[in-house]
Design an enzyme around this catalytic site. Structure first.
Site, PDB file in Angstrom:
ATOM      1  N   LYS A 130       1.550  -3.791  -5.929  1.00 27.04           N
ATOM      2  CA  LYS A 130       0.638  -2.532  -6.367  1.00 27.04           C
ATOM      3  C   LYS A 130       2.509  -1.399  -6.346  1.00 27.04           C
ATOM      4  O   LYS A 130       2.712  -1.160  -6.931  1.00 27.04           O
ATOM      5  CB  LYS A 130      -0.313  -2.044  -5.791  1.00 27.04           C
ATOM      6  CG  LYS A 130      -1.582  -1.965  -6.116  1.00 27.04           C
ATOM      7  CD  LYS A 130      -3.274  -1.917  -5.795  1.00 27.04           C
ATOM      8  CE  LYS A 130      -2.940  -1.204  -4.631  1.00 27.04           C
ATOM      9  NZ  LYS A 130      -3.088  -2.783  -3.018  1.00 27.04           N
ATOM     10  N   ARG A 134      -8.995  -3.872   6.071  1.00 28.44           N
ATOM     11  CA  ARG A 134      -8.599  -3.580   4.530  1.00 28.44           C
ATOM     12  C   ARG A 134      -8.768  -4.816   3.900  1.00 28.44           C
ATOM     13  O   ARG A 134      -9.502  -3.844   2.445  1.00 28.44           O
ATOM     14  CB  ARG A 134      -6.690  -3.189   4.551  1.00 28.44           C
ATOM     15  CG  ARG A 134      -6.504  -1.897   5.703  1.00 28.44           C
ATOM     16  CD  ARG A 134      -5.294  -1.705   5.832  1.00 28.44           C
ATOM     17  NE  ARG A 134      -4.283  -2.311   4.542  1.00 28.44           N
ATOM     18  CZ  ARG A 134      -3.286  -2.122   4.498  1.00 28.44           C
ATOM     19  NH1 ARG A 134      -2.334  -2.454   6.298  1.00 28.44           N
ATOM     20  NH2 ARG A 134      -2.185  -2.653   4.098  1.00 28.44           N
TER      21      ARG A 134
HETATM   22  P1  AMP Z   1      -2.311   1.819   0.658  1.00 27.52           P
HETATM   23  O1  AMP Z   1      -0.734   2.150   1.289  1.00 27.52           O
HETATM   24  O2  AMP Z   1      -2.713   1.776  -0.395  1.00 27.52           O
HETATM   25  O3  AMP Z   1      -2.329   0.268   1.442  1.00 27.52           O
HETATM   26  O4  AMP Z   1      -3.143   2.817   2.226  1.00 27.52           O
HETATM   27  C1  AMP Z   1      -3.402   2.702   3.124  1.00 27.52           C
HETATM   28  C2  AMP Z   1      -4.125   3.263   3.942  1.00 27.52           C
HETATM   29  O5  AMP Z   1      -4.497   4.667   3.136  1.00 27.52           O
HETATM   30  C3  AMP Z   1      -5.225   2.667   3.511  1.00 27.52           C
HETATM   31  O6  AMP Z   1      -5.933   1.410   4.436  1.00 27.52           O
HETATM   32  C4  AMP Z   1      -6.545   3.887   3.857  1.00 27.52           C
HETATM   33  O7  AMP Z   1      -7.410   3.680   4.962  1.00 27.52           O
HETATM   34  C5  AMP Z   1      -6.368   5.401   3.346  1.00 27.52           C
HETATM   35  N1  AMP Z   1      -6.272   5.178   1.841  1.00 27.52           N
HETATM   36  C6  AMP Z   1      -5.057   5.243   0.864  1.00 27.52           C
HETATM   37  N2  AMP Z   1      -5.443   5.480  -0.007  1.00 27.52           N
HETATM   38  C7  AMP Z   1      -6.954   6.028  -0.469  1.00 27.52           C
HETATM   39  C8  AMP Z   1      -7.926   6.042  -1.281  1.00 27.52           C
HETATM   40  N3  AMP Z   1      -8.049   5.994  -1.929  1.00 27.52           N
HETATM   41  N4  AMP Z   1      -9.085   6.206  -0.196  1.00 27.52           N
HETATM   42  C9  AMP Z   1      -9.217   6.134   0.625  1.00 27.52           C
HETATM   43  N5  AMP Z   1      -8.074   5.967   1.311  1.00 27.52           N
HETATM   44  C10 AMP Z   1      -7.048   5.243   1.221  1.00 27.52           C
END
Ligand code: AMP
Length: 215
Positions: free
Chosen positions: A13, A172
């Site tokens: 993404k 995750r």
């Molecule tokens: P990402 O960089 O999108 O993989 O996000 C890293 C971490 O941030 C995730 O594992 C969640 O702990 C938190 N996070 C990011 N986006 C969200 C979201 N939309 N809702 C809840 N937690 C989020």
């Protein structure tokens, strides 16, 4: 044009969002990036989110929806939005509908990057980024041209995300399966979902995304 990129961690993404920003002048709205910035800056949101993120669990719907609301309100109406890593729950999907409506925007496409979960752990644990400009790399799939030097800005400093370890990645993925995948049927009912093989080469995936945006 407003689109959601959906897919489990490591689906590509962030990489594909960066390409869309470059090719189409769209804006990437990544709640993960916003939360990491808040953690780094030590803001109240960052303090709340830090440990939750380290465990690989989801931070509260209210926190992330407020972040998106504020970012979107500050954007020029003609700039397209790429929602990267948001929404991740049914409550966030509902909040996004309300936020878009408030800003006179509509959702054009939800693009799901489909991936082989076993390959994801390798993908994620090998990834790193330039500490200065944020350019994304991977130990084997996408290393810098000159080892130790960023292709984009020449910096020699790189960093890895603290949550890119195998145990956290498994949590995750579980969160994705349990809370995020179930929001897809709602978007399917609106006829705006497209699926792409996220295991294909970066340029192949980018070409397919562009074809969807033209459709
Ligand atoms: P990402 O960089 O999108 O993989 O996000 C890293 C971490 O941030 C995730 O594992 C969640 O702990 C938190 N996070 C990011 N986006 C969200 C979201 N939309 N809702 C809840 N937690 C989020």
């Amino acid at each position: 044009m407003n689109i959601i990129l959906l897919g489990p961690p490591g689906a590509g993404k962030g990489t594909q969002s960066a390409g869309l920003v470059e090719r189409h002048g769209m804006r990437q709205l990544s709640t993960g990036d916003m939360l990491r910035a808040a953690v780094k800056a030590g803001t109240p949101v960052g303090l709340k989110a830090k440990e939750v993120m380290e465990r690989g669990e989801l931070v509260s719907d209210e926190i992330v929806s407020d972040l998106i609301d504020a970012e979107l309100a500050a954007m020029a109406p003609e700039t397209g939005a790429i929602f990267d890593g948001y929404p991740r729950t049914a409550a966030q999907a509902d909040a996004l509908d309300a936020i878009l409506a408030k800003n006179g925007r509509a959702l054009d496409h939800v693009i799901e990057l489909e991936v082989d979960e076993d390959a994801l752990v390798e993908r994620i644990t090998g990834r790193f980024s330039c500490a200065k400009c944020g350019a994304l790399y991977h130990d084997t799939a996408n290393p810098p041209e000159t080892e130790g030097v960023c292709d984009a800005c020449g910096s020699t400093e790189f960093k890895r995300r603290p949550d890119d370890n195998e145990e956290t990645v498994r949590t995750r993925m579980q969160e994705y399966r349990a809370k995020t995948a179930p929001i897809l049927p709602g978007y399917e009912a609106r006829g705006i979902v497209s699926r792409i093989d996220g295991m294909a080469a970066i340029e192949t995936v980018a070409g397919q995304i562009d074809a969807i945006l033209r459709s």
